[in-house]
Design an enzyme around this catalytic site. Structure first.
Site, short mmCIF file in Angstrom:
data_model
loop_
_atom_site.label_atom_id
_atom_site.label_comp_id
_atom_site.label_asym_id
_atom_site.label_seq_id
_atom_site.Cartn_x
_atom_site.Cartn_y
_atom_site.Cartn_z
N LYS A 35 -8.23 3.63 1.92
CA LYS A 35 -7.50 4.89 1.80
C LYS A 35 -7.73 5.63 0.50
O LYS A 35 -7.96 6.84 0.50
CB LYS A 35 -6.00 4.64 2.01
CG LYS A 35 -5.71 4.32 3.45
CD LYS A 35 -4.33 3.79 3.67
CE LYS A 35 -4.32 2.95 4.92
NZ LYS A 35 -5.16 1.74 4.87
N GLU B 257 -20.03 22.93 -14.08
CA GLU B 257 -20.27 21.63 -14.72
C GLU B 257 -19.41 20.53 -14.09
O GLU B 257 -19.86 19.42 -13.86
CB GLU B 257 -19.96 21.71 -16.22
CG GLU B 257 -20.98 22.48 -17.02
CD GLU B 257 -20.53 22.60 -18.47
OE1 GLU B 257 -20.93 21.73 -19.28
OE2 GLU B 257 -19.76 23.52 -18.80
N SER C 256 0.83 -1.22 0.00
CA SER C 256 0.00 0.00 0.00
C SER C 256 0.86 1.26 0.00
O SER C 256 0.34 2.38 0.00
CB SER C 256 -0.93 0.00 1.22
OG SER C 256 -0.18 -0.16 2.41
N TYR D 244 -9.48 -6.56 12.64
CA TYR D 244 -8.85 -6.03 11.42
C TYR D 244 -8.84 -7.09 10.32
O TYR D 244 -8.58 -8.26 10.56
CB TYR D 244 -7.40 -5.59 11.71
CG TYR D 244 -6.70 -5.11 10.45
CD1 TYR D 244 -6.81 -3.78 10.04
CD2 TYR D 244 -5.97 -5.98 9.66
CE1 TYR D 244 -6.20 -3.34 8.88
CE2 TYR D 244 -5.35 -5.56 8.49
CZ TYR D 244 -5.48 -4.24 8.10
OH TYR D 244 -4.88 -3.82 6.94
N LYS E 58 -18.56 30.48 -28.02
CA LYS E 58 -18.90 29.79 -26.77
C LYS E 58 -18.11 30.30 -25.56
O LYS E 58 -16.92 30.59 -25.66
CB LYS E 58 -18.63 28.28 -26.91
CG LYS E 58 -19.59 27.56 -27.82
CD LYS E 58 -21.01 27.47 -27.27
CE LYS E 58 -21.13 26.49 -26.13
NZ LYS E 58 -21.04 25.11 -26.57
N ASN F 143 -2.09 -2.53 13.11
CA ASN F 143 -3.55 -2.39 13.06
C ASN F 143 -4.05 -1.16 13.82
O ASN F 143 -4.88 -0.40 13.32
CB ASN F 143 -4.22 -3.66 13.60
CG ASN F 143 -3.90 -4.88 12.74
OD1 ASN F 143 -3.33 -4.74 11.65
ND2 ASN F 143 -4.24 -6.06 13.21
N ASN G 19 -18.12 28.55 -21.85
CA ASN G 19 -18.74 27.44 -21.13
C ASN G 19 -18.52 27.53 -19.62
O ASN G 19 -17.42 27.83 -19.18
CB ASN G 19 -18.18 26.12 -21.64
CG ASN G 19 -18.48 25.91 -23.12
OD1 ASN G 19 -19.53 26.31 -23.60
ND2 ASN G 19 -17.54 25.31 -23.82
N GLN H 284 -7.30 -2.06 4.10
CA GLN H 284 -6.28 -1.30 3.38
C GLN H 284 -6.90 -0.55 2.19
O GLN H 284 -6.37 0.47 1.74
CB GLN H 284 -5.18 -2.25 2.91
CG GLN H 284 -4.05 -1.58 2.19
CD GLN H 284 -2.84 -2.51 2.08
OE1 GLN H 284 -2.20 -2.81 3.08
NE2 GLN H 284 -2.55 -2.97 0.88
N SER I 148 -14.57 27.21 -26.56
CA SER I 148 -14.64 26.02 -27.38
C SER I 148 -13.59 26.14 -28.47
O SER I 148 -13.35 27.22 -29.00
CB SER I 148 -16.03 25.91 -28.00
OG SER I 148 -15.99 25.11 -29.17
N THR J 93 -41.23 26.43 -9.51
CA THR J 93 -41.53 25.05 -9.12
C THR J 93 -41.74 24.34 -10.46
O THR J 93 -42.23 24.94 -11.43
CB THR J 93 -42.80 24.94 -8.25
OG1 THR J 93 -43.89 25.46 -9.01
CG2 THR J 93 -42.68 25.74 -6.96
N HIS J 94 -41.31 23.09 -10.52
CA HIS J 94 -41.34 22.33 -11.78
C HIS J 94 -40.56 23.06 -12.89
O HIS J 94 -40.85 22.88 -14.07
CB HIS J 94 -42.77 22.08 -12.26
CG HIS J 94 -43.69 21.60 -11.18
ND1 HIS J 94 -43.89 20.26 -10.91
CD2 HIS J 94 -44.43 22.28 -10.28
CE1 HIS J 94 -44.73 20.14 -9.88
NE2 HIS J 94 -45.07 21.35 -9.47
N1 ARG Z 1 -1.20 -1.29 5.21
C1 ARG Z 1 -2.13 -1.80 6.17
C2 ARG Z 1 -3.46 -1.06 6.03
O1 ARG Z 1 -3.48 -0.06 5.43
C3 ARG Z 1 -1.60 -1.61 7.55
C4 ARG Z 1 -2.08 -2.60 8.54
C5 ARG Z 1 -1.62 -3.94 8.18
N2 ARG Z 1 -1.80 -4.88 9.23
C6 ARG Z 1 -1.66 -6.18 8.97
N3 ARG Z 1 -1.79 -6.95 9.96
N4 ARG Z 1 -1.45 -6.63 7.79
O2 ARG Z 1 -4.50 -1.48 6.50
#
Ligand code: ARG
Length: 467
Positions: free
Chosen positions: A329, A294, A27, A321, A287, A114, A289, A326, A281, A159-160
Site C-alpha cells: 500500500k 527540477e 496497517s 495471500y 537567481k 484477503n 531557479n 500488506q 536563492s 542530437t548529442h
Molecule cells: N491488512 C491486511 C493487508 O493489507 C489485510 C488482510 C489481512 N489478512 C490476513 N489474513 N491477515 O493485506
C-alpha cells in the site's frame, strides 16, 4: 474467547499479542486511506448477501445505515482508529458492531479480509486512475495548444546535444505530446486489469455460502468477477502495472524537465518560466531557479524505487495471500500521489512557458544547422551525396574561420567549394526554408505541425468523451 486476546480472531489464542508485534503488524496507520472503498465494498457485499437470502433485508438495512454513519464519522474526522484493531477493515467492522450490535458481526459472512483488501485496493486504484487521467488530459491539451501557437517558432534541433538541424518549437512540443499519448494508452490498458473483482474468493478457496459474484461485481462497477480465487487474493499485478505506467511517464517528464532546466539557463536562454513556478536563492539575489521541473526530475527516482519495491515484494511469493502483501500500500499510495502532483504541476506550468523566439532563432542560425539542407541541394543539382557532404564540410570549416553562418556567405564565397551552387541556394539556407522543406507527416514543417496538433486535438476529444 479470553478477554485479553484479539476480539476478531483471538478464539484460539491463549495470550495477547506482544505489544511490539501488535504495532509491527498493524496497517491501520496507512490503510485507513481505503476507508471509503472498504465501506463501498461492504455495502455491496451485504446487499448481495440479502439478495441470496444469507442476510434478511432488515439486517442489510441496519448494516448499510451503520456503515453510512461510519463514513460520515470518518469524513468529519471523529472516527477513533486504533492499532489493536490492526487494519481499516477490522476498525470499521468493530465500530459497526458497537453501533448496531450482533448484526454487525454478520457482515463478514462469506468473505475474508484477503478478498476484502484486494477489492478495496482495486476500487481505490480505479478512482486513482480516473483522477490521473483527468490531469494527463489537461496536460496534453495544454501542450497541444502551445505547440499549435508555436508551429512557426524556429529553434535548433539537437542530437548529442549539439545543434543538428532547425526544427520548430511546436514540433518539439508535439514530440513530448507523443510520449504522453503512449502513457495514456498504458494507463487505460492498466485500468482494464484493475477493474476485475476479487470479492467472493474469500480467504483463498471461495466460500460455502450461495453467493452471487455477478451481483456484487455489478454493484461495484467491476467488469467481471476474478476467475480464480487463489489468484484473486494474491494478484497485485495491477499495482505493479500502475507503478510501471507511472515510472515510464515520469521518465518522460524527467526528460522534459531536463530540457526546461537547460532552456531556462543563461547559457541557452530559450524560455522563461513565470515566477510562480520558480523560487529564488537565499544567498544569490540574481537567481531564479526552475524548481518545479527540477523536482519532477527528482521525484522520478522515488517512483522507480516503488516499482522495484513492488516487484521485489511479489517475487517468489507462494500462493495465495501472504502478509507480505500488506506492504503493497505505501509504495502504491505514494506513486499515485507523486504522479498526480507531477502531472498537476506540469499541466499548470506548460501552457505558461514563454519562448524567447529571437534567442531560439539565433541559436539555430549559429550552429550551421542548414548544412544538411545545402548537401541535399547539391544532390538535387546532380552531385553525389558523399561529395556533397565533403563540399559542405569545407564550407562549414570556412564559416568557422570567418565567423560566418552558411546563409551569411556570398554566392562567390559558396561557389569556391562547388560550381553547382547557384543563386537559388539561399532559399534552402534560410531556417524558414529548411523547416518548411520537411513537409510530410511527422516532419517539422509548420503546416505539418499545425495538422499534427489538429489530429492530436481530435484524438484527445475522443478520449475525453470516453473518460
Ligand atoms: N491488512 C491486511 C493487508 O493489507 C489485510 C488482510 C489481512 N489478512 C490476513 N489474513 N491477515 O493485506
Amino acid at each position: 474467547m479470553s478477554q485479553a486476546t484479539n476480539q476478531s480472531w483471538g478464539g484460539r489464542f491463549s495470550e495477547p499479542t506482544d505489544a511490539f508485534v501488535e504495532r509491527f503488524t498493524a496497517s491501520v496507520g496507512f490503510d485507513q486511506r481505503l476507508a471509503a472503498q472498504d465501506i463501498q465494498g461492504s455495502i455491496a457485499h451485504a446487499t448481495m448477501l440479502a439478495r441470496v437470502g444469507v442476510l434478511t433485508d432488515d439486517e442489510r438495512e441496519s448494516i448499510v445505515t451503520g456503515l453510512n454513519e461510519i463514513r460520515d464519522e470518518i469524513e468529519r474526522g471523529e472516527f477513533q482508529w486504533t492499532v489493536p484493531l490492526e487494519d481499516v477493515h477490522m476498525n470499521i467492522e468493530a465500530r459497526l458492531t458497537d453501533k448496531i450490535g450482533i448484526t454487525g458481526k454478520k457482515l463478514h459472512t462469506g468473505r475474508s479480509r484477503n478478498d476484502q483488501v484486494a477489492t478495496d485496493i482495486r476500487l481505490f486504484m480505479r478512482d486513482a486512475i480516473d483522477a490521473t487521467e483527468v490531469e494527463l488530459i489537461r496536460l496534453r491539451e495544454g501542450m497541444v495548444e502551445l505547440a499549435d501557437r508555436e508551429a512557426d517558432t524556429i529553434m535548433p534541433g539537437f542530437t548529442h546535444l549539439q545543434t543538428a538541424q532547425p526544427v520548430t518549437f511546436g514540433h518539439h512540443l508535439l514530440a513530448w505530446q507523443e510520449m504522453l499519448a503512449r502513457n495514456h494508452e498504458r494507463l487505460l490498458d492498466c485500468r482494464k486489469r484493475v477493474n476485475v473483482m476479487p470479492l467472493g474468493a474469500a480467504a483463498l478457496a471461495g466460500t460455502t455460502y450461495p453467493i452471487d459474484r455477478h451481483v456484487t461485481a455489478e454493484l461495484l462497477g467491476f467488469e467481471r468477477p476474478a476467475e480464480n480465487s487463489l489468484d484473486a487474493v494474491s494478484d497485485r499485478d495491477f499495482a505493479i502495472e500502475f507503478v510501471s505506467f507511472a515510472s515510464i511517464l515520469l521518465m518522460h517528464m524527467s526528460r522534459m524537465s531536463e530540457e526546461l532546466v537547460l532552456w531556462t539557463s543563461a547559457q541557452f536562454d530559450f524560455i522563461d518560466l513565470p515566477d510562480r513556478f520558480c523560487t529564488g536563492s537565499s544567498i544569490m539575489p540574481q537567481k531564479k531557479n526552475p524548481d518545479v521541473p527540477e523536482l519532477v526530475r527528482g521525484k522520478t527516482g522515488r517512483v522507480y524505487g516503488h516499482l522495484m519495491g513492488l516487484l521485489t515484494l511479489m517475487k517468489s511469493q507462494p500462493l495465495a495471500y501472504n502478509k507480505d502483501n500488506q506492504e503493497d500500500k505505501e509504495p502504491l499510495f505514494d506513486a499515485v500521489d507523486t504522479v498526480g502532483d507531477c502531472l498537476k504541476a506540469f499541466a499548470d506550468m506548460v501552457p505558461a512557458i514563454e519562448p524567447k523566439k529571437v534567442n531560439m532563432f539565433e541559436a539555430a542560425r549559429k550552429g550551421f544547422s542548414t548544412a544538411t539542407d545545402l548537401a541535399d541541394y547539391l544532390v538535387r543539382k546532380g552531385v553525389a551525396f558523399r561529395d556533397a557532404h565533403e563540399i559542405v564540410g569545407e564550407s562549414v570549416a570556412y564559416g568557422l574561420k570567418e565567423e560566418k553562418d552558411l546563409s551569411q556567405m556570398s554566392l562567390d564565397e559558396l561557389r569556391q567549394f562547388s560550381q553547382a551552387i547557384e543563386s537559388d541556394v539561399f532559399e534552402v539556407l534560410t531556417l524558414e526554408g529548411s523547416v518548411a522543406a520537411r513537409n510530410h507527416i511527422g516532419g517539422t514543417a509548420p503546416d505539418q505541425v499545425r495538422a499534427a496538433a489538429q489530429r492530436a486535438r481530435e484524438a484527445l476529444a475522443v478520449l475525453k468523451d470516453q473518460a
